[in-house]
Each structure stands twice: as C-alpha cells, then as structure tokens.
Design a protein around this motif. Structure first.
Motif, PDB file in Angstrom:
ATOM      1  N   ASP A  14       0.803  -1.217   0.000  1.00  0.00           N
ATOM      2  CA  ASP A  14       0.000   0.000   0.000  1.00  0.00           C
ATOM      3  C   ASP A  14       0.837   1.269   0.000  1.00  0.00           C
ATOM      4  N   LEU A  15       2.147   1.155   0.126  1.00  0.00           N
ATOM      5  CA  LEU A  15       2.979   2.338   0.328  1.00  0.00           C
ATOM      6  C   LEU A  15       2.897   3.335  -0.824  1.00  0.00           C
ATOM      7  N   GLN A  16       2.740   2.859  -2.038  1.00  0.00           N
ATOM      8  CA  GLN A  16       2.730   3.758  -3.184  1.00  0.00           C
ATOM      9  C   GLN A  16       1.529   4.702  -3.176  1.00  0.00           C
ATOM     10  N   ASN A  17       0.480   4.348  -2.431  1.00  0.00           N
ATOM     11  CA  ASN A  17      -0.729   5.181  -2.380  1.00  0.00           C
ATOM     12  C   ASN A  17      -0.835   5.990  -1.096  1.00  0.00           C
ATOM     13  N   LEU A  18       0.186   5.937  -0.233  1.00  0.00           N
ATOM     14  CA  LEU A  18       0.117   6.605   1.064  1.00  0.00           C
ATOM     15  C   LEU A  18       1.089   7.781   1.087  1.00  0.00           C
ATOM     16  N   GLU A  19       0.523   8.969   1.124  1.00  0.00           N
ATOM     17  CA  GLU A  19       1.314  10.189   1.188  1.00  0.00           C
ATOM     18  C   GLU A  19       0.625  11.174   2.126  1.00  0.00           C
ATOM     19  N   PRO A  20       1.381  11.885   2.976  1.00  0.00           N
ATOM     20  CA  PRO A  20       0.762  12.901   3.836  1.00  0.00           C
ATOM     21  C   PRO A  20      -0.022  13.915   3.008  1.00  0.00           C
ATOM     22  N   GLY A  21      -1.192  14.264   3.515  1.00  0.00           N
ATOM     23  CA  GLY A  21      -2.062  15.206   2.826  1.00  0.00           C
ATOM     24  C   GLY A  21      -3.239  14.561   2.130  1.00  0.00           C
ATOM     25  N   LYS A  22      -3.214  13.238   1.933  1.00  0.00           N
ATOM     26  CA  LYS A  22      -4.329  12.570   1.271  1.00  0.00           C
ATOM     27  C   LYS A  22      -5.543  12.502   2.194  1.00  0.00           C
ATOM     28  N   ARG A  23      -6.708  12.556   1.578  1.00  0.00           N
ATOM     29  CA  ARG A  23      -7.960  12.533   2.335  1.00  0.00           C
ATOM     30  C   ARG A  23      -8.326  11.108   2.730  1.00  0.00           C
ATOM     31  N   VAL A  24      -8.918  10.989   3.911  1.00  0.00           N
ATOM     32  CA  VAL A  24      -9.308   9.690   4.456  1.00  0.00           C
ATOM     33  C   VAL A  24     -10.765   9.763   4.892  1.00  0.00           C
ATOM     34  N   GLN A  25     -11.544   8.767   4.519  1.00  0.00           N
ATOM     35  CA  GLN A  25     -12.901   8.606   5.023  1.00  0.00           C
ATOM     36  C   GLN A  25     -12.918   7.382   5.934  1.00  0.00           C
ATOM     37  N   PHE A  26     -13.649   7.479   7.052  1.00  0.00           N
ATOM     38  CA  PHE A  26     -13.663   6.351   7.972  1.00  0.00           C
ATOM     39  C   PHE A  26     -14.999   6.234   8.687  1.00  0.00           C
ATOM     40  N   ARG A  27     -15.236   5.034   9.172  1.00  0.00           N
ATOM     41  CA  ARG A  27     -16.407   4.738  10.003  1.00  0.00           C
ATOM     42  C   ARG A  27     -15.939   4.156  11.318  1.00  0.00           C
ATOM     43  N   VAL A  28     -16.707   4.427  12.362  1.00  0.00           N
ATOM     44  CA  VAL A  28     -16.336   4.014  13.709  1.00  0.00           C
ATOM     45  C   VAL A  28     -17.227   2.868  14.141  1.00  0.00           C
ATOM     46  N   ASN A  29     -16.623   1.856  14.696  1.00  0.00           N
ATOM     47  CA  ASN A  29     -17.379   0.712  15.182  1.00  0.00           C
ATOM     48  C   ASN A  29     -18.351   1.146  16.277  1.00  0.00           C
ATOM     49  N   GLY A  30     -19.621   0.788  16.109  1.00  0.00           N
ATOM     50  CA  GLY A  30     -20.638   1.148  17.083  1.00  0.00           C
ATOM     51  C   GLY A  30     -21.345   2.459  16.794  1.00  0.00           C
ATOM     52  N   MET A  31     -20.971   3.145  15.692  1.00  0.00           N
ATOM     53  CA  MET A  31     -21.600   4.419  15.353  1.00  0.00           C
ATOM     54  C   MET A  31     -22.322   4.348  14.015  1.00  0.00           C
TER      55      MET A  31
ATOM     56  N   PRO B  27     -10.582   7.163  22.637  1.00  0.00           N
ATOM     57  CA  PRO B  27      -9.348   6.473  22.271  1.00  0.00           C
ATOM     58  C   PRO B  27      -9.518   4.965  22.410  1.00  0.00           C
ATOM     59  N   GLY B  28      -9.055   4.225  21.428  1.00  0.00           N
ATOM     60  CA  GLY B  28      -9.181   2.781  21.437  1.00  0.00           C
ATOM     61  C   GLY B  28     -10.327   2.252  20.605  1.00  0.00           C
ATOM     62  N   MET B  29     -11.222   3.118  20.119  1.00  0.00           N
ATOM     63  CA  MET B  29     -12.329   2.674  19.270  1.00  0.00           C
ATOM     64  C   MET B  29     -11.793   2.121  17.950  1.00  0.00           C
ATOM     65  N   TYR B  30     -12.409   1.038  17.464  1.00  0.00           N
ATOM     66  CA  TYR B  30     -12.023   0.448  16.181  1.00  0.00           C
ATOM     67  C   TYR B  30     -12.630   1.260  15.038  1.00  0.00           C
ATOM     68  N   VAL B  31     -11.854   1.432  13.983  1.00  0.00           N
ATOM     69  CA  VAL B  31     -12.319   2.164  12.810  1.00  0.00           C
ATOM     70  C   VAL B  31     -11.950   1.392  11.543  1.00  0.00           C
ATOM     71  N   THR B  32     -12.737   1.623  10.492  1.00  0.00           N
ATOM     72  CA  THR B  32     -12.433   1.146   9.150  1.00  0.00           C
ATOM     73  C   THR B  32     -12.296   2.364   8.264  1.00  0.00           C
ATOM     74  N   ALA B  33     -11.146   2.504   7.610  1.00  0.00           N
ATOM     75  CA  ALA B  33     -10.856   3.722   6.851  1.00  0.00           C
ATOM     76  C   ALA B  33     -10.534   3.408   5.399  1.00  0.00           C
ATOM     77  N   ARG B  34     -10.723   4.433   4.557  1.00  0.00           N
ATOM     78  CA  ARG B  34     -10.418   4.331   3.137  1.00  0.00           C
ATOM     79  C   ARG B  34      -9.634   5.564   2.724  1.00  0.00           C
ATOM     80  N   VAL B  35      -8.471   5.347   2.157  1.00  0.00           N
ATOM     81  CA  VAL B  35      -7.631   6.442   1.686  1.00  0.00           C
ATOM     82  C   VAL B  35      -7.958   6.701   0.228  1.00  0.00           C
ATOM     83  N   GLU B  36      -8.352   7.914  -0.095  1.00  0.00           N
ATOM     84  CA  GLU B  36      -8.729   8.252  -1.458  1.00  0.00           C
ATOM     85  C   GLU B  36      -7.494   8.392  -2.326  1.00  0.00           C
TER      86      GLU B  36
END
Length: 301
Positions: free
Chosen positions: A236-253, A291-300
């Motif tokens: 995944d390193l080729q798609n990970l750069e500081p400044g990229k937008r991230v969308q995420f969902r929180v477990n239980g929300m 702090p400690g909540m599980y999340v699922t994220a997607r890097v655009e």
C-alpha cells in the motif's frame, strides 16, 4: 439396342460446377468470444476499462485499512509521583473531567514535611551567611580581617546557597512554589495536580493506599485532537502520502462517515506481519469519540 449419346460439353460443365462448390471456404461456426475492451477517460482524468458488450466499468479500488482511534502524545498525560506517600483524600472517579492544575489527590509523607523544613532552615541560614560574607569581604578589602576568615565565610555562604537551591528545585518538582512556602508556612499534605485539561482514565487510586515514587495513579486524556492509527502493508505504500484525504467509520456508530487527513506514514516495517502504522488527523470533533475505538478507513487515490 439403342445407344444414348451425351455431349462432351455438358459433362465438362457439370464437372466445373462441382469443383467450384468444393473450393468455396466455409464460414466460421462461432465468432471470437473475447469482447474488445475500450479505454475511456472519466471526469477525474483516470483511465477506466469498459467492456464493449456489457458496458461494465472497472473502477480503480480505494485502499482500505483497519485501525483504532488514539490521541497525540502531547494530549495524554500519565500522572506519576515523584515522592511516594499514603493517599489521604481524593474526589476522582474514572471518566471525570479535570482542569490543568486541579488537585487530583493529597498524600501523606513525613519526608515531604522534612523537605519543607530543610528549605526554610536553609533560607534563614543563607540570609545570615550572606551578610557575614559581605561583612568579611569589606573588612578584607580594608585589611582589617584575615584572608582565612574571609575565605571561610565565603565557603559557608556558597555551601548553604547550593543547599537552598537544591531544596527549592525539589519543591518545585513536587508542585510547591518556594515563595508560597515562605509566605504560608509548611503544608501537611502533598498535593497531586493535573498536568492538563482532560478526562481521567486508567485510575489506580483509593484512600489509604501507599503509592511508591515513580508509580502512576491515573492518566488524563485531552480529546481536543484525535488521530487514527491505521495498519498498512508494504503493497500500500505507493498510495500513502501525507495530505491525502481519508474517510472512515467508527465501530458502534452505524454507517455515519467521518473525514480525516493523512499526516504521517511509519518508517519501519514489522518483521513478522510486514505491516506499518499510518496516522491521520480527524477533522470533526465528536463527544462520542473514544481512544481505542475500532475504525475502518479508506484512503482516497
């Protein structure tokens, strides 16, 4: 017997027709099943593959990651004692909100009283020795006193001054202002104060418990800034750069989607599972975040 004569020209015509029919190529029974692929450009400028038969578009997949919520190190404090003692009083409950400088607990320790006494004694002695040193210095300049006595007074004063400074430094570490001690006198109990604004967690405290120096009594967490700590892999390193937008969902929300920005990519890969940590700063503030909540994220991309 009657004989029948067939013209030679007719025989030649029939033979020619048969030869012509045999040399005509046979059409293929079935067409090639492989459908052509047409490359199209979407509105974002990304080339997508479209099946010419089914019109299905193959969109590039976004990178998805799992992780947990954390707070920056500057927003989390472990309250550790620099001097041990027995818990005399506390009003804390886990989850309480406290402000910086508020008293979390008071401790009993005779050594704390002795330290305050040593400081006050050093103050009084240092003041006397300073005046004696200045007097001997004047007499020595006028040759009215011996150099030996002058040197002794100087050594006594500097020694007491260092003891005074050491006692003052220890009191400052314990949260006691030396000038307040001179004005208000000796305190019977050592006060343990909060180093920042936040919520009390990991509390290990009760009345009468003796806590040694170096042990922690609780943590204080400031949720004013929240980070995502995500697990990524080498691929995944080729798609990970500081400044990229991230969308995420929180477990239980539920299906509610939140947003973050990638701020840091780990520089060391774990030798066991070939993973590394990625951090993203959450844009929204939400009182339900923990702090400690599980999340699922997607890097655009």
């Amino acid at each position: 017997m009657k004989r029948i004569f067939i013209p030679v020209a007719a025989l030649l015509l029939v033979s020619c027709n048969q030869t012509t029919q045999e040399t005509i190529p046979v059409a293929e029974a079935a067409a090639d099943t492989t459908a052509p692929v047409i490359e199209m450009q979407d509105t974002t400028g990304t080339a997508n593959e479209v099946d010419a038969v089914t019109s299905a578009t193959a969109m590039p997949n976004h990178s998805s990651f799992n992780g947990i919520m954390v707070v920056p190190p500057q927003r989390r404090a472990t309250v550790t004692l620099t001097m041990g003692g027995t818990v005399h009083s506390t009003t804390l409950l886990p989850g309480d909100y406290v402000r910086k400088g508020s008293v979390l607990a008071t401790l009993e320790n005779p050594d704390f009283i002795n330290l305050q006494q040593a400081y006050l004694d050093a103050c009084a002695q240092a003041e006397y020795l300073q005046k004696e040193y200045e007097r001997q210095e004047r007499l020595s300049s006028q040759e009215a006193a011996s150099q030996k006595r002058f040197q002794q007074s100087k050594a006594d004063y500097l020694s007491m001054k260092s003891r005074l400074e050491a006692a003052a430094a220890q009191l400052t570490i314990l949260g006691v202002a030396p000038e307040e001690l001179q004005a208000n006198g000796i305190r019977p109990y050592l006060e343990v104060k909060s180093p920042l604004n936040g919520y009390v967690t990991a509390m290990d405290l009760n009345l009468g418990k003796y806590i040694n120096a170096g042990e922690s009594i609780c943590d204080v967490v400031d949720k004013g800034e929240t980070l995502l700590c995500l697990t990524a892999y080498e691929k995944d390193l080729q798609n990970l750069e500081p400044g990229k937008r991230v969308q995420f969902r929180v477990n239980g929300m539920g299906a509610e989607t939140f947003h973050a920005v990638l701020v840091s990519v780990g520089q060391e890969v774990d030798e066991t599972n070939r993973s590394l940590e990625v951090y993203a700063r959450v844009k929204e503030s939400n009182s339900r975040f923990r702090p400690g909540m599980y999340v699922t994220a997607r890097v655009e991309k």
